[in-house]
Design a protein around this motif. Structure first.
Motif, PDB file in Angstrom:
ATOM      1  N   ALA A  81      63.592  51.179  42.640  1.00 15.84           N
ATOM      2  CA  ALA A  81      64.597  50.980  43.689  1.00 15.84           C
ATOM      3  C   ALA A  81      65.796  51.899  43.504  1.00 15.84           C
ATOM      4  CB  ALA A  81      65.042  49.525  43.702  1.00 15.84           C
ATOM      5  N   ILE A  82      66.195  52.174  42.272  1.00 15.39           N
ATOM      6  CA  ILE A  82      67.406  52.977  42.069  1.00 15.39           C
ATOM      7  C   ILE A  82      67.112  54.446  41.759  1.00 15.39           C
ATOM      8  CG2 ILE A  82      68.720  50.986  41.300  1.00 15.39           C
ATOM      9  CD1 ILE A  82      68.432  52.055  38.444  1.00 15.39           C
ATOM     10  N   LEU A  83      65.838  54.815  41.635  1.00 14.94           N
ATOM     11  CA  LEU A  83      65.515  56.180  41.248  1.00 14.94           C
ATOM     12  C   LEU A  83      65.952  57.207  42.295  1.00 14.94           C
ATOM     13  CD1 LEU A  83      64.222  57.967  39.116  1.00 14.94           C
ATOM     14  CD2 LEU A  83      62.046  57.678  40.303  1.00 14.94           C
ATOM     15  N   VAL A  84      65.674  56.951  43.568  1.00 15.33           N
ATOM     16  CA  VAL A  84      66.058  57.888  44.626  1.00 15.33           C
ATOM     17  C   VAL A  84      67.581  57.980  44.703  1.00 15.33           C
ATOM     18  CG1 VAL A  84      65.976  58.350  47.109  1.00 15.33           C
ATOM     19  CG2 VAL A  84      63.937  57.571  45.918  1.00 15.33           C
ATOM     20  N   LEU A  85      68.253  56.835  44.567  1.00 16.73           N
ATOM     21  CA  LEU A  85      69.720  56.864  44.593  1.00 16.73           C
ATOM     22  C   LEU A  85      70.269  57.683  43.425  1.00 16.73           C
ATOM     23  CD1 LEU A  85      70.434  53.143  45.530  1.00 16.73           C
ATOM     24  CD2 LEU A  85      70.552  55.153  47.023  1.00 16.73           C
ATOM     25  N   TYR A  86      69.657  57.598  42.279  1.00 19.32           N
ATOM     26  CA  TYR A  86      70.085  58.389  41.122  1.00 19.32           C
ATOM     27  C   TYR A  86      69.873  59.883  41.371  1.00 19.32           C
ATOM     28  CZ  TYR A  86      70.219  60.241  36.385  1.00 19.32           C
ATOM     29  OH  TYR A  86      70.518  60.991  35.278  1.00 19.32           O
ATOM     30  N   PHE A  87      68.712  60.233  41.949  1.00 23.15           N
ATOM     31  CA  PHE A  87      68.441  61.646  42.247  1.00 23.15           C
ATOM     32  C   PHE A  87      69.473  62.205  43.232  1.00 23.15           C
ATOM     33  CE2 PHE A  87      63.621  61.247  41.298  1.00 23.15           C
ATOM     34  CZ  PHE A  87      63.829  61.624  39.981  1.00 23.15           C
ATOM     35  N   ILE A  88      69.818  61.420  44.250  1.00 24.04           N
ATOM     36  CA  ILE A  88      70.721  61.918  45.293  1.00 24.04           C
ATOM     37  C   ILE A  88      72.167  61.965  44.807  1.00 24.04           C
ATOM     38  CG2 ILE A  88      71.692  61.399  47.579  1.00 24.04           C
ATOM     39  CD1 ILE A  88      68.916  60.332  48.343  1.00 24.04           C
ATOM     40  N   HIS A  89      72.675  60.865  44.213  1.00 26.58           N
ATOM     41  CA  HIS A  89      74.093  60.763  43.901  1.00 26.58           C
ATOM     42  C   HIS A  89      74.466  61.387  42.556  1.00 26.58           C
ATOM     43  CE1 HIS A  89      74.970  58.466  47.449  1.00 26.58           C
ATOM     44  NE2 HIS A  89      73.984  57.630  47.169  1.00 26.58           N
ATOM     45  N   GLU A  90      73.650  61.243  41.563  1.00 19.79           N
ATOM     46  CA  GLU A  90      74.022  61.754  40.242  1.00 19.79           C
ATOM     47  C   GLU A  90      73.520  63.179  39.996  1.00 19.79           C
ATOM     48  OE1 GLU A  90      76.074  60.320  38.019  1.00 19.79           O
ATOM     49  OE2 GLU A  90      76.372  58.745  39.519  1.00 19.79           O
ATOM     50  N   LEU A  91      72.288  63.441  40.383  1.00 18.69           N
ATOM     51  CA  LEU A  91      71.723  64.773  40.158  1.00 18.69           C
ATOM     52  C   LEU A  91      71.939  65.706  41.350  1.00 18.69           C
ATOM     53  CD1 LEU A  91      68.398  63.831  38.341  1.00 18.69           C
ATOM     54  CD2 LEU A  91      70.588  64.470  37.350  1.00 18.69           C
ATOM     55  N   GLU A  92      72.454  65.146  42.442  1.00 19.32           N
ATOM     56  CA  GLU A  92      72.813  65.880  43.668  1.00 19.32           C
ATOM     57  C   GLU A  92      71.655  66.661  44.292  1.00 19.32           C
ATOM     58  OE1 GLU A  92      76.296  68.169  42.761  1.00 19.32           O
ATOM     59  OE2 GLU A  92      77.489  66.364  42.443  1.00 19.32           O
ATOM     60  N   TYR A  93      70.461  66.021  44.322  1.00 24.52           N
ATOM     61  CA  TYR A  93      69.338  66.592  45.067  1.00 24.52           C
ATOM     62  C   TYR A  93      69.486  66.187  46.522  1.00 24.52           C
ATOM     63  CZ  TYR A  93      66.781  67.644  40.740  1.00 24.52           C
ATOM     64  OH  TYR A  93      66.401  68.154  39.531  1.00 24.52           O
ATOM     65  N   ASP A  94      68.902  66.981  47.422  1.00 24.36           N
ATOM     66  CA  ASP A  94      68.880  66.542  48.812  1.00 24.36           C
ATOM     67  C   ASP A  94      67.807  65.462  48.962  1.00 24.36           C
ATOM     68  OD1 ASP A  94      66.850  68.320  48.350  1.00 24.36           O
ATOM     69  OD2 ASP A  94      66.868  69.183  50.362  1.00 24.36           O
ATOM     70  N   GLU A  95      67.861  64.732  50.076  1.00 22.77           N
ATOM     71  CA  GLU A  95      66.992  63.548  50.239  1.00 22.77           C
ATOM     72  C   GLU A  95      65.503  63.876  50.212  1.00 22.77           C
ATOM     73  OE1 GLU A  95      66.437  59.720  53.167  1.00 22.77           O
ATOM     74  OE2 GLU A  95      68.262  60.898  53.314  1.00 22.77           O
ATOM     75  N   PRO A  96      64.992  64.898  50.889  1.00 23.49           N
ATOM     76  CA  PRO A  96      63.549  65.192  50.815  1.00 23.49           C
ATOM     77  C   PRO A  96      63.088  65.524  49.393  1.00 23.49           C
ATOM     78  CG  PRO A  96      64.515  66.359  52.660  1.00 23.49           C
ATOM     79  CD  PRO A  96      65.655  65.754  51.891  1.00 23.49           C
ATOM     80  N   THR A  97      63.895  66.237  48.633  1.00 20.52           N
ATOM     81  CA  THR A  97      63.534  66.559  47.247  1.00 20.52           C
ATOM     82  C   THR A  97      63.534  65.301  46.386  1.00 20.52           C
ATOM     83  OG1 THR A  97      64.566  68.727  47.530  1.00 20.52           O
ATOM     84  CG2 THR A  97      64.090  68.023  45.282  1.00 20.52           C
TER      85      THR A  97
END
Length: 113
Positions: A81-97
């Protein structure tokens, strides 16, 4: 080839008069054998149907397995549940990535033992 120790033979009573017709000589032996087997078999009321080992469904081992499996599932689905949020907010990936990386992580989790 019967075992004499298992069969408890009881003698028959002598016939009261000789005027009785003699029956099959094997009939008396069969009747004594059936009677002796009836004496050896337990009555239904003597058999203990309840077994303490089978009535205790939540033994400590089963309880430990259930708690462990539940904790493992809560951790795994919480991680998902929190993995995508971590990728977007902390690692600053765009949503498709972030979603593609999430799919690869999920694939790895199902493919690994």
């Amino acid at each position: 080839a019967s075992n004499d120790a298992e069969v408890n033979m009881r003698p028959l009573k002598a016939r009261s008069s000789s005027s009785e017709l003699p029956g099959d000589p094997n009939e008396d032996h069969k009747r004594n054998k059936v009677l002796s087997q009836m004496d050896m078999e337990p009555a239904i009321s003597d058999v203990n149907i309840t077994n303490k080992e089978t009535t205790n469904l939540l033994s400590p081992v089963v309880l430990c397995i259930l708690v462990t499996e539940t904790a493992e599932r809560v951790c795994y689905f919480g991680f998902r549940a929190i993995l995508v949020l971590y990728f977007i907010h902390e690692l600053e990936y765009d949503e498709p990535t972030a979603v593609a990386l999430f799919a690869w992580v999920t694939c790895l989790a199902y493919a690994s033992p």
